[in-house]
Design a protein around this motif. Structure first.
Motif, PDB file in Angstrom:
ATOM      1  N   UNK A  40       0.799  -1.225   0.000  1.00  0.00           N
ATOM      2  CA  UNK A  40       0.000   0.000   0.000  1.00  0.00           C
ATOM      3  C   UNK A  40       0.839   1.286   0.000  1.00  0.00           C
ATOM      4  N   UNK A  41       1.989   1.280   0.650  1.00  0.00           N
ATOM      5  CA  UNK A  41       2.824   2.491   0.664  1.00  0.00           C
ATOM      6  C   UNK A  41       3.350   2.792  -0.737  1.00  0.00           C
ATOM      7  N   UNK A  42       3.779   1.752  -1.445  1.00  0.00           N
ATOM      8  CA  UNK A  42       4.256   1.938  -2.818  1.00  0.00           C
ATOM      9  C   UNK A  42       3.117   2.412  -3.712  1.00  0.00           C
ATOM     10  N   UNK A  43       1.939   1.824  -3.538  1.00  0.00           N
ATOM     11  CA  UNK A  43       0.772   2.244  -4.326  1.00  0.00           C
ATOM     12  C   UNK A  43       0.448   3.714  -4.066  1.00  0.00           C
ATOM     13  N   UNK A  44       0.555   4.136  -2.824  1.00  0.00           N
ATOM     14  CA  UNK A  44       0.288   5.541  -2.489  1.00  0.00           C
ATOM     15  C   UNK A  44       1.291   6.457  -3.171  1.00  0.00           C
ATOM     16  N   UNK A  45       2.567   6.055  -3.203  1.00  0.00           N
ATOM     17  CA  UNK A  45       3.585   6.870  -3.874  1.00  0.00           C
ATOM     18  C   UNK A  45       3.317   6.961  -5.378  1.00  0.00           C
ATOM     19  N   UNK A  46       2.962   5.850  -5.986  1.00  0.00           N
ATOM     20  CA  UNK A  46       2.663   5.846  -7.426  1.00  0.00           C
ATOM     21  C   UNK A  46       1.476   6.758  -7.704  1.00  0.00           C
ATOM     22  N   UNK A  47       0.436   6.656  -6.877  1.00  0.00           N
ATOM     23  CA  UNK A  47      -0.749   7.490  -7.054  1.00  0.00           C
ATOM     24  C   UNK A  47      -0.393   8.968  -6.914  1.00  0.00           C
ATOM     25  N   UNK A  48       0.377   9.290  -5.891  1.00  0.00           N
ATOM     26  CA  UNK A  48       0.764  10.689  -5.659  1.00  0.00           C
ATOM     27  C   UNK A  48       1.565  11.235  -6.832  1.00  0.00           C
ATOM     28  N   UNK A  54      -0.181  14.711 -13.445  1.00  0.00           N
ATOM     29  CA  UNK A  54      -1.382  15.125 -14.167  1.00  0.00           C
ATOM     30  C   UNK A  54      -1.678  16.601 -13.927  1.00  0.00           C
ATOM     31  N   UNK A  55      -1.505  17.041 -12.683  1.00  0.00           N
ATOM     32  CA  UNK A  55      -1.760  18.444 -12.359  1.00  0.00           C
ATOM     33  C   UNK A  55      -0.749  19.343 -13.058  1.00  0.00           C
ATOM     34  N   UNK A  56       0.509  18.917 -13.091  1.00  0.00           N
ATOM     35  CA  UNK A  56       1.538  19.711 -13.757  1.00  0.00           C
ATOM     36  C   UNK A  56       1.269  19.796 -15.254  1.00  0.00           C
ATOM     37  N   UNK A  57       0.874  18.681 -15.849  1.00  0.00           N
ATOM     38  CA  UNK A  57       0.582  18.670 -17.285  1.00  0.00           C
ATOM     39  C   UNK A  57      -0.612  19.559 -17.600  1.00  0.00           C
ATOM     40  N   UNK A  58      -1.623  19.512 -16.770  1.00  0.00           N
ATOM     41  CA  UNK A  58      -2.806  20.345 -16.990  1.00  0.00           C
ATOM     42  C   UNK A  58      -2.450  21.820 -16.850  1.00  0.00           C
ATOM     43  N   UNK A  59      -1.578  22.119 -15.914  1.00  0.00           N
ATOM     44  CA  UNK A  59      -1.174  23.509 -15.689  1.00  0.00           C
ATOM     45  C   UNK A  59      -0.338  24.068 -16.814  1.00  0.00           C
ATOM     46  N   UNK A  60       0.411  23.239 -17.497  1.00  0.00           N
ATOM     47  CA  UNK A  60       1.292  23.749 -18.547  1.00  0.00           C
ATOM     48  C   UNK A  60       0.575  23.934 -19.868  1.00  0.00           C
ATOM     49  N   UNK A  92      -2.898  17.236   3.624  1.00  0.00           N
ATOM     50  CA  UNK A  92      -2.126  16.012   3.373  1.00  0.00           C
ATOM     51  C   UNK A  92      -2.552  14.894   4.315  1.00  0.00           C
ATOM     52  N   UNK A  93      -2.821  15.228   5.578  1.00  0.00           N
ATOM     53  CA  UNK A  93      -3.288  14.214   6.533  1.00  0.00           C
ATOM     54  C   UNK A  93      -4.637  13.651   6.107  1.00  0.00           C
ATOM     55  N   UNK A  94      -5.529  14.535   5.683  1.00  0.00           N
ATOM     56  CA  UNK A  94      -6.854  14.102   5.238  1.00  0.00           C
ATOM     57  C   UNK A  94      -6.739  13.228   3.993  1.00  0.00           C
ATOM     58  N   UNK A  95      -5.916  13.644   3.025  1.00  0.00           N
ATOM     59  CA  UNK A  95      -5.723  12.843   1.813  1.00  0.00           C
ATOM     60  C   UNK A  95      -5.183  11.457   2.153  1.00  0.00           C
ATOM     61  N   UNK A  96      -4.231  11.400   3.079  1.00  0.00           N
ATOM     62  CA  UNK A  96      -3.660  10.106   3.479  1.00  0.00           C
ATOM     63  C   UNK A  96      -4.719   9.237   4.154  1.00  0.00           C
ATOM     64  N   UNK A  97      -5.549   9.835   4.999  1.00  0.00           N
ATOM     65  CA  UNK A  97      -6.603   9.070   5.683  1.00  0.00           C
ATOM     66  C   UNK A  97      -7.628   8.537   4.683  1.00  0.00           C
ATOM     67  N   UNK A  98      -7.990   9.359   3.701  1.00  0.00           N
ATOM     68  CA  UNK A  98      -8.946   8.917   2.678  1.00  0.00           C
ATOM     69  C   UNK A  98      -8.341   7.779   1.863  1.00  0.00           C
ATOM     70  N   UNK A  99      -7.085   7.913   1.485  1.00  0.00           N
ATOM     71  CA  UNK A  99      -6.418   6.879   0.702  1.00  0.00           C
ATOM     72  C   UNK A  99      -6.367   5.573   1.487  1.00  0.00           C
ATOM     73  N   UNK A 100      -5.980   5.649   2.761  1.00  0.00           N
ATOM     74  CA  UNK A 100      -5.909   4.443   3.600  1.00  0.00           C
ATOM     75  C   UNK A 100      -7.281   3.773   3.738  1.00  0.00           C
ATOM     76  N   UNK A 101      -8.321   4.584   3.911  1.00  0.00           N
ATOM     77  CA  UNK A 101      -9.670   4.022   4.052  1.00  0.00           C
ATOM     78  C   UNK A 101     -10.142   3.392   2.751  1.00  0.00           C
ATOM     79  N   UNK A 102      -9.745   3.965   1.633  1.00  0.00           N
ATOM     80  CA  UNK A 102     -10.156   3.446   0.330  1.00  0.00           C
ATOM     81  C   UNK A 102      -9.476   2.122   0.012  1.00  0.00           C
ATOM     82  N   UNK A 103      -8.213   1.967   0.423  1.00  0.00           N
ATOM     83  CA  UNK A 103      -7.473   0.735   0.122  1.00  0.00           C
ATOM     84  C   UNK A 103      -8.219  -0.504   0.592  1.00  0.00           C
ATOM     85  N   UNK A 104      -8.792  -0.435   1.760  1.00  0.00           N
ATOM     86  CA  UNK A 104      -9.471  -1.606   2.326  1.00  0.00           C
ATOM     87  C   UNK A 104     -10.714  -1.998   1.522  1.00  0.00           C
TER      88      UNK A 104
END
Length: 118
Positions: A40-48, A54-60, A92-104
């Motif tokens: 899950x930690x690796x998956x979170x890094x890939x997602x981030x 995606x945000x950088x590409x959209x901004x450019x 960032x804390x909220x995003x991490x909590x949502x991601x952790x809850x979604x994994x399950x």
């Protein structure tokens, strides 16, 4: 028990026409959910990284040079602002909590029980 939230729909004609591509899609989904369950930690890094990319590409693509400079200056000012820094930490804390809850909630496999069809 796992609850499958990913449902794929197609017609018999499209299934026949795209069978190899759809098989690859299902296998990719299985690999992805397997990675999420095992690492899950690796998956979170890939997602981030994906979200940031995606945000950088959209901004450019849709912003003028002046708007980019303004955004950069605004971002730099926010970094020294303690209230903005605290807000970013909370986000960032909220995003991490949502991601952790979604994994399950993600399924371990994409199959259905025979009982489903009865």
């Amino acid at each position: 028990p796992d609850f499958c939230q990913l449902v794929l729909f197609t017609t018999p004609q499209r299934l026949q026409a795209l069978r190899p591509q759809l098989r690859q899609l299902v296998l990719a989904m299985r690999r992805a959910t397997g990675l999420i369950k095992r690492e899950p930690a690796r998956a979170a890094r890939i997602y981030e990284q994906h979200v940031k990319g995606s945000a950088a590409a959209a901004g450019t693509t849709n912003r003028s040079a002046l708007a980019k400079v303004g955004a950069a200056l605004s971002g730099a000012a926010a970094m020294v602002n303690p209230v903005a820094a605290m807000r970013r930490r909370k986000e960032r804390k909220l995003e991490a909590a949502i991601f952790d809850a979604t994994l399950a909630a993600l399924p371990n496999d994409n199959s259905l029980s025979g009982a489903y069809f009865q």
